[in-house]
Scaffold this active site. Structure first.
Site, PDB file in Angstrom:
ATOM      1  CG  HIS A 149     -11.597 -16.204  38.035  1.00 28.22           C
ATOM      2  ND1 HIS A 149     -12.396 -16.769  37.069  1.00 28.22           N
ATOM      3  CD2 HIS A 149     -12.286 -16.288  39.189  1.00 28.22           C
ATOM      4  CE1 HIS A 149     -13.526 -17.177  37.627  1.00 28.22           C
ATOM      5  NE2 HIS A 149     -13.488 -16.893  38.919  1.00 28.22           N
ATOM      6  CD  GLU A 161     -12.968 -19.022  42.413  1.00 30.23           C
ATOM      7  OE1 GLU A 161     -14.052 -18.679  42.877  1.00 30.23           O
ATOM      8  OE2 GLU A 161     -12.403 -18.436  41.486  1.00 30.23           O
TER       9      GLU A 161
END
Ligand SMILES: O=C(CO)COP(=O)(O)O
Length: 267
Positions: free
Chosen positions: A114, A184
């Site tokens: 992430h 993302e």
């Protein structure tokens, strides 16, 4: 606690055109609040029995300490349980959590790479690759998070994330086939609005073209970054949404599930 929830990971049994709708709580919620919210999320899923058919795969990713109780809460529901991170080996790694333990807890997928891990914890491509290998070795689907730092030409963004994916599997495309990709864009995380639907669709389209050259045109690629209800129906070629803040209201998760279930197949 229901012990059966702890015996095996809720593996991701999916269809070729599966859509994924998931949410990570990051570190926004305390323990009691996490459980209260999880109960609301389970209720949103239970209110949609069509989810049991499995084309739309809902998942939830709470903090580590919540996982055992969460496993019991989601038992019997189609909600797949995820973890926000993992270590890359059992043994002398103080403070880490091994994927093998996550598997014992019933975790079916694990976020790896992430943007917040890459930025604040200096996780580089080499660490990400170790974690991907360890997760796959434990039978857990890596939810590999990739994204460009700044908004740029969609083709350049796609090239950047393609190389992130290639690095995460050390060029092993058979390993890549085991992933779910969370695209993302870093600049869209924590923002008031998501990246534009046109931009996301163009990046994912170009990424799919690059992946297709390695036999991976059908790899699930979901979008995250200030995602909210209303976005999914505007996207093309995207396999679902990875929500954050906008699913702290569990009803919004339900709304996105409805939008996913209304999507035509093969999108
Ligand atoms: O990073 C995200 C999901 O992992 C997105 O978070 P936000 O939707 O809060 O921007």
């Amino acid at each position: 606690m229901d012990a059966t929830a702890l015996t095996s990971p809720a593996s991701l049994c999916t269809f070729p055109d599966s859509l994924y709708v998931g949410v990570s709580t990051k570190m926004y919620m305390g323990y009691a609040r996490s459980l209260e919210w999880l109960e609301q999320l389970v209720a949103e899923v239970d209110a949609r029995p069509a989810l049991a058919a499995g084309r739309v795969v809902p998942f939830v990713i709470p903090s580590f300490p919540v996982l055992p109780a969460a496993a019991a809460l989601v038992a019997g529901s189609p909600l797949v349980l995820g973890a926000q991170n993992c270590g890359w080996a059992d043994g002398p790694w103080t403070g880490e959590v091994a994927p093998s333990m996550l598997a014992e807890l019933g975790v079916g997928l694990v976020e790896i790479g992430h943007a917040e891990r890459r930025r604040h914890f200096a996780e580089d491509d080499a660490v990400v690759a170790l974690k991907v290998g360890a997760a796959v070795g434990s039978g857990i689907t890596p939810l590999l998070c990739v994204g460009e730092a700044e908004a740029c030409a969609p083709e350049a963004a796609a090239e950047f994330v393609f190389h992130q994916i290639k690095a995460a599997v050390s060029g092993d495309w058979a390993m890549a086939a085991r992933l779910v990709i969370a695209y993302e864009p870093v600049w869209a995380i924590g923002a008031p609005e998501p990246a534009s639907a046109q931009y996301v669709s163009m990046v994912v389209g170009a990424l799919r073209d690059a992946l297709a050259q390695h036999g991976l045109s059908g790899l699930p690629v979901i979008y995250g970054g200030s995602a909210k209800p209303g976005l999914l129906p505007q996207l093309s070629g995207v396999s679902g949404l990875f929500l954050g803040r906008f699913a702290h209201d569990a009803a919004n998760f339900g709304r996105v599930l409805d939008e996913a279930m209304a999507q035509p197949t093969g999108c």
